[in-house]
Design a protein around this motif. Structure first.
Motif, PDB file in Angstrom:
ATOM      1  N   MET A   1       0.816  -1.201   0.000  1.00  0.00           N
ATOM      2  CA  MET A   1       0.000   0.000   0.000  1.00  0.00           C
ATOM      3  C   MET A   1       0.860   1.267   0.000  1.00  0.00           C
ATOM      4  O   MET A   1       0.594   2.197  -0.761  1.00  0.00           O
ATOM      5  N   ILE A   2       1.886   1.285   0.848  1.00  0.00           N
ATOM      6  CA  ILE A   2       2.734   2.473   0.939  1.00  0.00           C
ATOM      7  C   ILE A   2       3.542   2.657  -0.344  1.00  0.00           C
ATOM      8  O   ILE A   2       3.762   3.786  -0.781  1.00  0.00           O
ATOM      9  N   VAL A   3       3.959   1.546  -0.955  1.00  0.00           N
ATOM     10  CA  VAL A   3       4.717   1.636  -2.210  1.00  0.00           C
ATOM     11  C   VAL A   3       3.834   2.222  -3.315  1.00  0.00           C
ATOM     12  O   VAL A   3       4.276   3.089  -4.070  1.00  0.00           O
ATOM     13  N   ALA A   4       2.582   1.774  -3.386  1.00  0.00           N
ATOM     14  CA  ALA A   4       1.667   2.298  -4.405  1.00  0.00           C
ATOM     15  C   ALA A   4       1.410   3.789  -4.191  1.00  0.00           C
ATOM     16  O   ALA A   4       1.390   4.565  -5.160  1.00  0.00           O
ATOM     17  N   LEU A   5       1.244   4.208  -2.954  1.00  0.00           N
ATOM     18  CA  LEU A   5       1.015   5.621  -2.656  1.00  0.00           C
ATOM     19  C   LEU A   5       2.243   6.457  -3.017  1.00  0.00           C
ATOM     20  O   LEU A   5       2.112   7.526  -3.626  1.00  0.00           O
ATOM     21  N   LEU A   6       3.424   5.967  -2.669  1.00  0.00           N
ATOM     22  CA  LEU A   6       4.649   6.685  -3.014  1.00  0.00           C
ATOM     23  C   LEU A   6       4.861   6.756  -4.524  1.00  0.00           C
ATOM     24  O   LEU A   6       5.299   7.781  -5.046  1.00  0.00           O
ATOM     25  N   LYS A   7       4.548   5.657  -5.231  1.00  0.00           N
ATOM     26  CA  LYS A   7       4.674   5.670  -6.696  1.00  0.00           C
ATOM     27  C   LYS A   7       3.729   6.694  -7.310  1.00  0.00           C
ATOM     28  O   LYS A   7       4.113   7.427  -8.220  1.00  0.00           O
ATOM     29  N   TYR A   8       2.502   6.731  -6.826  1.00  0.00           N
ATOM     30  CA  TYR A   8       1.535   7.697  -7.344  1.00  0.00           C
ATOM     31  C   TYR A   8       2.017   9.122  -7.090  1.00  0.00           C
ATOM     32  O   TYR A   8       1.999   9.959  -7.998  1.00  0.00           O
ATOM     33  N   LEU A   9       2.427   9.398  -5.874  1.00  0.00           N
ATOM     34  CA  LEU A   9       2.892  10.734  -5.518  1.00  0.00           C
ATOM     35  C   LEU A   9       4.125  11.121  -6.330  1.00  0.00           C
ATOM     36  O   LEU A   9       4.223  12.239  -6.845  1.00  0.00           O
TER      37      LEU A   9
END
Length: 169
Positions: A1-9
């Motif tokens: 979840m955190i990786v996906a959020l960081l990738k999006y950001l």
């Protein structure tokens, strides 16, 4: 979840940063030289004030925060996704080049404000000509993730061994 959020950001901020690295030199090129002629005109004075606001706030309130967020999210992504490959080192080198071009564009904006135009400066299209290959290179490295292991053949041995293991072979 955190990786996906960081990738999006990271991706969203990179898109904004890259767009500003293209738009700001174009603005400087198109409107930066207009103040040389007809300096006394009120219409030109209003246009100059608009140019100054757009370039200043575009750089200070849009481009720089986008760069900071992109770099911060990318740094978090390094550790969250555990990416430590040679292609990634090449990407960091290209992003460093983008940061230098970003600073150079800021210099152009500052000088254009102080001298009411682009007097005695090289063309602002030069940073654009440098930024585009850097952006394309970053995009290619991220999408292709090439194996750059062959580049290590010419490097000295001490650069290829982990810290604290020199002399142990």
């Amino acid at each position: 979840m955190i990786v996906a959020l960081l990738k999006y950001l990271h991706l969203a901020a990179m898109l904004c940063w890259c767009a500003s690295l293209i738009a700001l030199p174009l603005l400087l090129s198109l409107y930066g030289g207009a103040w040389r002629r007809d300096r006394g005109s009120e219409k030109l004075q209003a246009r100059y004030a608009e140019f100054r606001l757009i370039t200043h706030y575009g750089y200070v309130a849009f481009a720089t925060p986008a760069a900071v967020v992109a770099i911060a999210a990318g740094t978090g992504l390094i550790f969250a996704a555990d990416v430590f490959d040679l292609w990634f080192v090449a990407k960091l080198a290209l992003v460093s080049g983008m940061a230098l071009v970003h600073a150079w564009i800021g210099h152009f904006i500052l000088i254009s404000a102080e001298h009411r135009g682009m007097h005695n400066l090289p063309s602002p299209l030069i940073p654009l000509a440098l930024a585009i290959p850097l952006m394309v290179g970053v995009l290619w490295l991220v999408l292709a993730k090439p194996d750059l292991g062959g580049l290590t053949d010419w490097m000295p041995r001490f650069m290829l061994s982990p810290r604290g293991t020199w002399g142990q072979a």
